[in-house]
Design an enzyme around this catalytic site. Sequence first.
Site, PDB file in Angstrom:
ATOM      1  N   ARG A   1      62.721 -29.908  18.722  1.00  0.00           N
ATOM      2  CA  ARG A   1      61.379 -30.499  18.763  1.00  0.00           C
ATOM      3  C   ARG A   1      61.315 -31.728  17.865  1.00  0.00           C
ATOM      4  O   ARG A   1      60.750 -32.754  18.236  1.00  0.00           O
ATOM      5  CB  ARG A   1      60.332 -29.466  18.322  1.00  0.00           C
ATOM      6  CG  ARG A   1      60.148 -28.295  19.285  1.00  0.00           C
ATOM      7  CD  ARG A   1      59.070 -27.365  18.750  1.00  0.00           C
ATOM      8  NE  ARG A   1      58.855 -26.199  19.589  1.00  0.00           N
ATOM      9  CZ  ARG A   1      59.507 -25.048  19.450  1.00  0.00           C
ATOM     10  NH1 ARG A   1      60.429 -24.929  18.494  1.00  0.00           N
ATOM     11  NH2 ARG A   1      59.257 -24.028  20.236  1.00  0.00           N
TER      12      ARG A   1
ATOM     13  N   ALA B   1      66.618 -30.972   8.233  1.00  0.00           N
ATOM     14  CA  ALA B   1      66.655 -29.724   8.999  1.00  0.00           C
ATOM     15  C   ALA B   1      66.840 -28.540   8.052  1.00  0.00           C
ATOM     16  O   ALA B   1      65.863 -27.965   7.575  1.00  0.00           O
ATOM     17  CB  ALA B   1      67.763 -29.794  10.046  1.00  0.00           C
ATOM     18  N   ARG B   2      68.082 -28.177   7.775  1.00  0.00           N
ATOM     19  CA  ARG B   2      68.390 -27.112   6.836  1.00  0.00           C
ATOM     20  C   ARG B   2      69.657 -27.485   6.072  1.00  0.00           C
ATOM     21  O   ARG B   2      70.589 -28.053   6.628  1.00  0.00           O
ATOM     22  CB  ARG B   2      68.609 -25.772   7.564  1.00  0.00           C
ATOM     23  CG  ARG B   2      67.338 -25.133   8.108  1.00  0.00           C
ATOM     24  CD  ARG B   2      66.426 -24.655   6.979  1.00  0.00           C
ATOM     25  NE  ARG B   2      65.253 -23.944   7.478  1.00  0.00           N
ATOM     26  CZ  ARG B   2      64.085 -24.505   7.746  1.00  0.00           C
ATOM     27  NH1 ARG B   2      63.952 -25.818   7.583  1.00  0.00           N
ATOM     28  NH2 ARG B   2      63.069 -23.777   8.165  1.00  0.00           N
TER      29      ARG B   2
ATOM     30  N   GLU C   1      68.703 -24.292  -2.437  1.00  0.00           N
ATOM     31  CA  GLU C   1      67.434 -24.998  -2.591  1.00  0.00           C
ATOM     32  C   GLU C   1      66.519 -24.202  -3.514  1.00  0.00           C
ATOM     33  O   GLU C   1      66.197 -23.056  -3.185  1.00  0.00           O
ATOM     34  CB  GLU C   1      66.780 -25.166  -1.219  1.00  0.00           C
ATOM     35  CG  GLU C   1      65.657 -26.170  -1.184  1.00  0.00           C
ATOM     36  CD  GLU C   1      65.170 -26.417   0.221  1.00  0.00           C
ATOM     37  OE1 GLU C   1      65.513 -27.459   0.804  1.00  0.00           O
ATOM     38  OE2 GLU C   1      64.450 -25.541   0.741  1.00  0.00           O
TER      39      GLU C   1
ATOM     40  N   HIS D   1      61.858 -30.917  -0.146  1.00  0.00           N
ATOM     41  CA  HIS D   1      61.429 -30.233   1.080  1.00  0.00           C
ATOM     42  C   HIS D   1      59.980 -30.596   1.432  1.00  0.00           C
ATOM     43  O   HIS D   1      59.122 -29.736   1.639  1.00  0.00           O
ATOM     44  CB  HIS D   1      61.565 -28.713   0.912  1.00  0.00           C
ATOM     45  CG  HIS D   1      61.796 -28.000   2.211  1.00  0.00           C
ATOM     46  ND1 HIS D   1      62.682 -26.953   2.344  1.00  0.00           N
ATOM     47  CD2 HIS D   1      61.249 -28.172   3.441  1.00  0.00           C
ATOM     48  CE1 HIS D   1      62.665 -26.510   3.593  1.00  0.00           C
ATOM     49  NE2 HIS D   1      61.803 -27.243   4.278  1.00  0.00           N
ATOM     50  N   ILE D   2      59.725 -31.896   1.539  1.00  0.00           N
ATOM     51  CA  ILE D   2      58.371 -32.378   1.806  1.00  0.00           C
ATOM     52  C   ILE D   2      58.194 -32.966   3.200  1.00  0.00           C
ATOM     53  O   ILE D   2      57.090 -33.377   3.561  1.00  0.00           O
ATOM     54  CB  ILE D   2      57.945 -33.442   0.768  1.00  0.00           C
ATOM     55  CG1 ILE D   2      58.896 -34.657   0.809  1.00  0.00           C
ATOM     56  CG2 ILE D   2      57.863 -32.844  -0.623  1.00  0.00           C
ATOM     57  CD1 ILE D   2      58.387 -35.862   0.043  1.00  0.00           C
TER      58      ILE D   2
END
Length: 337
Positions: A167, A247-248, A276, A295-296
């Site tokens: 997505r 992503a990760r 993280e 992680h924003i």
Amino acid sequence: MPSAQPPTAVFAMDPVHLPLLFPPPLMARLRRTAAIDPDLVVRDFGDPAAAGPSAAAEVLVTGWGCPRLDAAALEVLPRLRAVLHAAGSVRALVGEAVWERGIAVSSAAAANAVPVAEYTLAMILLAGKDAFAHRERYRATHALPPAAGTAAAGNAGRRVGVVGASRVGRRLLELLRPYDFEVLLSDPYVDAAEAAALGARALDLEDLLRRSDVVTLHAPDLPGTRHLLDRARLALIRDGGVLINTARGALVDHDALTAELVSGRLHAVLDVTEPEPLPAGSPLFTLPNVVLTPHIAGSLGNELERLGRTAVGELERLAAGLPLAHRVRRADLSRIA
């Protein structure tokens, strides 16, 4: 067919998120559609105070902090027929018992993809202008750069390699269309014709890494994608190339990436890492060729209402007897986040 009575619903999430997900006008719209107590937010399905509402709930409106919906949780939710997740991935939320009972699941992942793609576009453009390095030089020298110092910068014709037509990946491909980029795409589920329709040229991953000036990751975190970019694949990225990861962190071999960055061969924009957060002594915090954010990229602040609107829209569809627009099926989890 629409139900004669509005469905009974319960919030299940960390209550800190509720006001931003459902500000007053949106909460009012939700309450016109379902019987729901805005002051009850379940964090533990074993809580005696939630027993009555949980037993009556036909719909759970969930978000970050919702307890996992496993067999034990479903025992206190005997009437549950839908889970509307006002957040992204449902992988960690939904247990096998949900699928076995045929409970419908919906996610606001498409809405959460919007700010991630916007962040990524911004970073691609800034990286192409070498903005982060120029910021550091300007800070140190207080002088404008000489012409020779900007010769390698610019976004005209730059090659952007998108890994994953998720997505977020698809939204990013839309956002890239107006710019003067050559866009490459690697996704095992997307053929050349579909990639062209998305505005990109399909390549296998190794070719994409070799050819791209900027590589941006949008693949799901699955067992098969762990360390998708390992030492050998990172070495394929051209000298001076930029890796963007929103992503990760698990998609990249962290030790191998750190070595590349410490050497100065690559640049990186990392909104996610593994682990993280990173240990306090990580060199990534201070390297001049690394932009590290906490992680924003996903929905924050006023962007959360977009997730709430998605959940409310799904609830309205459910109440009207219409199919969910953002339904997630068990089979989807083999290829999505």
